[in-house]
Design an enzyme around this catalytic site. Sequence first.
Site, PDB file in Angstrom:
ATOM      1  CE  LYS A 221      -2.643  -0.219   3.310  1.00 14.35           C
ATOM      2  NZ  LYS A 221      -1.532  -1.337   4.684  1.00 14.35           N
TER       3      LYS A 221
ATOM      4  NE  ARG B 194      -5.934   1.320  12.557  1.00 17.06           N
ATOM      5  CZ  ARG B 194      -4.716   1.171  11.806  1.00 17.06           C
ATOM      6  NH1 ARG B 194      -4.903  -0.294  11.202  1.00 17.06           N
ATOM      7  NH2 ARG B 194      -3.540   1.259  11.140  1.00 17.06           N
TER       8      ARG B 194
ATOM      9  NE  ARG C 233      10.811  -4.813   5.739  1.00 12.00           N
ATOM     10  CZ  ARG C 233       9.762  -3.985   5.716  1.00 12.00           C
ATOM     11  NH1 ARG C 233       8.951  -3.626   4.968  1.00 12.00           N
ATOM     12  NH2 ARG C 233       8.862  -4.430   7.223  1.00 12.00           N
TER      13      ARG C 233
ATOM     14  NE  ARG D  52      12.681   0.283   9.169  1.00 13.36           N
ATOM     15  CZ  ARG D  52      12.678   0.188   8.242  1.00 13.36           C
ATOM     16  NH1 ARG D  52      11.452  -1.189   7.645  1.00 13.36           N
ATOM     17  NH2 ARG D  52      12.626   0.993   7.662  1.00 13.36           N
TER      18      ARG D  52
ATOM     19  NE  ARG E  76       2.752  -5.119  12.705  1.00 12.23           N
ATOM     20  CZ  ARG E  76       3.446  -4.272  11.512  1.00 12.23           C
ATOM     21  NH1 ARG E  76       4.633  -4.657  10.960  1.00 12.23           N
ATOM     22  NH2 ARG E  76       3.368  -3.413  10.794  1.00 12.23           N
TER      23      ARG E  76
END
Length: 248
Positions: A47, A122, A161, A194, A205
């Site tokens: 997104k 949400r 990542r 991270r 999540r």
Amino acid sequence: MATSSAASVDLEDIQTVDLMSELLRRMKCASKPDKRLVFIGPPGSGKGTQSPVIKDEFCLCHLSTGDMLRAAVAAKSPLGVKAKEAMDKGELVSDDLVVGIMDEAMNRPKCQKGFILDGFPRTVTQAEKLDEMLNRRGAQIDKVLNFAIDDSVLEERITGRWIHPSSGRSYHTKFAPPKVPGVDDLTGEPLIQRKDDNADVLRSRLDAFHKQTQPVIDYYAKKGNLVNIPAEKAPEEVTKVVKKVVST
């Protein structure tokens, strides 16, 4: 009178090339159709990559609830003052307050042609309140783009990542590896991951996202304005699909 004078002083301080660029942008945007969009998708679905592209292409404003709340608090608008009171007490800002701040934001010149909502609604209650607010404006959500992607693909994307801390340059062990594993291409300095970019945090999540957001997806599907975007494709391919969906 003071406001007019202040505005003219502000304009005098702006470089001519910047004024002309903004004037040309507005002239180009005048012929664009109005679009009111909602982007829904889990973390890592793309997104954030697509929003600025579509915003510029269709002359829309990008409305994120966090950014709007911070702007309203900084501006000390009546709604911003109420939001700050809630946040200072450690309370959640009410849905009515968030929708009210969103309503204010839509009055800005940059939102004249429409908006992309990111991170809102949400919940179904928020979606209903958003519809009520837009109905009062004689408007409605045109398209809801659901960036659909399998959780296993997201896990591969996110856990691979690596970041160069001082520059923000990002790498991926599979899709964009550094020349030397674990080392920044330009500086030779070590890369880091991270804390959130690990499988356990991601799964947590994603579980929260699916539980919270699936009813919202179902809500818009019933209204007939939901479009599933194949978000597992390469970013350039996703952009083509999104542009086509938004254009129709």
